[in-house]
Motif scaffolding. Structure first.
Motif, PDB file in Angstrom:
ATOM      1  N   PRO A 130       1.077  71.469  12.654  1.00 12.94           N
ATOM      2  CA  PRO A 130       0.834  72.916  12.745  1.00 12.94           C
ATOM      3  C   PRO A 130      -0.012  73.303  13.954  1.00 12.94           C
ATOM      4  CG  PRO A 130      -0.518  71.957  11.020  1.00 12.94           C
ATOM      5  CD  PRO A 130       0.422  70.886  11.467  1.00 12.94           C
ATOM      6  N   ASN A 131      -0.680  72.326  14.573  1.00  8.73           N
ATOM      7  CA  ASN A 131      -1.515  72.610  15.742  1.00  8.73           C
ATOM      8  C   ASN A 131      -0.759  72.445  17.059  1.00  8.73           C
ATOM      9  OD1 ASN A 131      -3.813  73.003  14.088  1.00  8.73           O
ATOM     10  ND2 ASN A 131      -4.098  70.784  13.970  1.00  8.73           N
ATOM     11  N   ARG A 170       1.056  77.104  13.792  1.00 12.59           N
ATOM     12  CA  ARG A 170       0.513  77.689  12.562  1.00 12.59           C
ATOM     13  C   ARG A 170       0.471  79.221  12.628  1.00 12.59           C
ATOM     14  NH1 ARG A 170      -3.537  75.619  10.506  1.00 12.59           N
ATOM     15  NH2 ARG A 170      -3.862  73.744  11.758  1.00 12.59           N
ATOM     16  N   SER A 173       4.059  79.819  11.395  1.00 13.07           N
ATOM     17  CA  SER A 173       4.640  79.052  10.286  1.00 13.07           C
ATOM     18  C   SER A 173       3.994  79.355   8.939  1.00 13.07           C
ATOM     19  CB  SER A 173       4.537  77.546  10.574  1.00 13.07           C
ATOM     20  OG  SER A 173       3.175  77.145  10.710  1.00 13.07           O
ATOM     21  N   GLU A 174       2.815  79.961   8.964  1.00 12.93           N
ATOM     22  CA  GLU A 174       2.146  80.255   7.708  1.00 12.93           C
ATOM     23  C   GLU A 174       2.627  81.593   7.141  1.00 12.93           C
ATOM     24  OE1 GLU A 174      -2.022  79.858   8.503  1.00 12.93           O
ATOM     25  OE2 GLU A 174      -1.894  77.668   8.737  1.00 12.93           O
TER      26      GLU A 174
END
Length: 301
Positions: A130-131, A170, A173-174
């Motif tokens: 996610p990073n 992120r 994607s969140e």
């Protein structure tokens, strides 16, 4: 404009069986005067230097031959999905509900809504760290943003790449990823009119230096304003249009829907392993899948 002019000539020749070359109406007559482009001194040379830097064939950069095409991977899948006008409106309502900004602060055009939705789904389908850095771009029409403005019939390249190079996966994607993407795109589109092209160019140069081989890179080809389904070369409007250039990238195409004003048709080309989370299992030609609640025509290349 080229496509519209070409279609107009072909249609007249087909309808009238004219032997003489048809004349174009004023709104389809191309402006070939390059002096209408007013750029700061040395700016064009700076852009050409970047092309030389990026080109693998410097000796042949200044010619009309198309660049060599890379091979299309055998596991690439091409899909087309459609957002109806009702879908677009529901997504606008979602932004209105979950964004901390007021509607007056946001530019909620069909382009912004559709691009934000497609991009967040692409980031989610990739998965992974996610990073990790993700980069996405669009081409902005600068005919009306230069000083003085360029005629609408200008027959030349007057688009400029606008990109974001500092976001991690992120961000999109969140759960709030779609709203984040809308706010980022909205700020960009609204800000184009107040920034000079030199400033945008510096941002693009700086951002381009951050691109690495493993970076997820996305871009959109086309627009809902091009009117591709209104073209008639003499045998009626197109039944289906596709942008072939996306077959060699993780980009996607965008156009208006054929039979509904306000809707969007988007082409998507990804490796099969990435399409499963997006359009569901299987790869049978012409089978209809459900892409996050929207209809998809799924085709294997």
């Amino acid at each position: 404009m080229f496509m519209k002019s070409w279609a107009h000539i072909c249609r007249l020749q087909e309808d009238n069986k004219a032997k003489e070359f048809p004349l174009l109406p004023e709104d389809l007559t191309p402006c070939l005067d390059r002096t209408v482009i007013n750029l700061p001194s040395g700016f064009e040379q700076e852009m050409m230097e970047l092309l030389f830097y990026l080109s693998k064939n410097i000796d042949n950069l200044r010619n009309l031959r198309p660049p060599p095409n890379s091979e299309i991977s055998p596991d690439v899948v091409h899909a087309t999905f459609e957002l109806t006008a009702e879908n677009i409106e529901k997504l606008r309502e979602r932004v209105n509900t979950h964004s901390s900004r007021s509607l007056l602060q946001l530019h909620l055009s069909t382009f912004v809504i559709a691009y934000a939705y497609a991009w967040t789904c692409l980031v989610k389908s990739r998965g992974g760290n996610p990073n990790r850095l993700v980069i996405f771009l669009y081409a902005a029409d600068f005919r009306y943003r230069l000083d003085p403005k360029v005629p609408a019939t200008y027959f030349g390249n007057c688009v400029f790449p606008i990109g974001w190079f500092e976001y991690e996966a992120r961000t999109f994607s969140e759960e709030d990823g779609f709203v984040n993407a809308v706010e980022i795109l909205s700020d960009s589109v609204k800000g184009l009119g107040s920034r000079r092209i030199e400033s945008l160019w510096k941002d693009y140069l700086e951002g381009s230096s951050k691109i690495k081989s493993a970076t997820q890179f996305g871009s959109v080809a086309g627009s809902t304003r091009l009117g591709v389904y209104g073209l008639d070369f003499g045998w009626g409007r197109p039944a289906k249009t596709e942008v072939l250039s996306i077959d060699r990238s993780e980009g996607f195409s965008m156009s208006e829907r054929r039979d509904e004003p306000g809707g969007v048709e988007m082409g998507l080309c990804l490796k099969k392993i990435m399409t499963d989370p997006v359009v569901g299992p299987g790869s049978t030609m012409n089978r209809t899948y459900d892409w996050i609640g929207f209809p998809v025509w799924f085709k294997n290349n």
